[in-house]
Enzyme design. Structure first.
Site, PDB file in Angstrom:
ATOM      1  CG  ASP A 130      -2.003  -1.048   1.174  1.00 21.71           C
ATOM      2  OD1 ASP A 130      -2.453  -1.387   0.064  1.00 21.71           O
ATOM      3  OD2 ASP A 130      -2.405  -1.533   2.240  1.00 21.71           O
ATOM      4  CG  ASP A 148      -6.603  -1.657  -1.620  1.00 22.18           C
ATOM      5  OD1 ASP A 148      -6.843  -2.868  -1.807  1.00 22.18           O
ATOM      6  OD2 ASP A 148      -5.693  -1.243  -0.885  1.00 22.18           O
TER       7      ASP A 148
END
Length: 170
Positions: A130, A148
């Site tokens: 991330d 995401d």
């Protein structure tokens, strides 16, 4: 008449998967390329302020959304990998069955690409990379990635498509 009714409803049973798999592939490529770039430029935990509300930061997520189960004993890597693969298979079935429903299939293709992007991370690295970090004042959203984002946009489009469909049937 029955063929026209089927086409009008947009079920497209037995339609082509190719355009939808193409969308998913674009999401996977964008996701993986951005993760590779960030992982090469940043060290773990390094933050680079871009704006007053957005940073780039390299973090790893061993869990699911919002780091759910990130501290579990390692079984979650395989559980979330299997869940992602099963979701991908179900989505492919739905894409094939409803290929003429453009908005529905676009949403599913985004979710498919995002799910597989994160599955690739779990298989290759043992965690999801991330790096997108939005914040307001001292409050931060959990860091996330392109996969995401695609999943979230796909979910919003699914809700919009369903609301549109329900309103149209009134």
């Amino acid at each position: 008449m029955a063929k026209a009714l089927t086409k009008q409803r947009g079920s497209g049973a037995g339609g082509s998967l190719a355009p939808w798999l193409g969308v998913a592939l674009i999401v996977i490529l964008a996701d993986q390329l951005t993760k590779i770039a960030v992982a090469r430029v940043f060290s773990y935990g390094q933050v680079r302020e871009i704006t007053s509300f957005f940073n780039l930061v390299l973090v790893y997520n061993r869990g699911a959304a919002f780091s759910f189960l990130a501290a579990a004993g390692g079984w979650q890597r395989w559980a979330f990998t299997v869940l992602g693969v099963v979701a991908a298979l179900v989505i492919c079935y739905l894409l094939k069955r409803h290929s003429a429903q453009r908005l529905f299939c676009t949403a599913l293709a985004l979710i498919l690409g995002g799910a597989l992007g994160n599955v690739i991370d779990r298989l290759v690295y043992g965690h999801v990379i991330d790096f997108l970090d939005f914040h307001v004042g001292g409050w931060h959203w959990p860091a996330f990635n392109v996969a995401d984002s695609a999943i979230t946009i796909g979910a919003v489009l699914l809700v919009f498509d369903e609301l549109r469909r329900v309103r149209g049937s009134r």
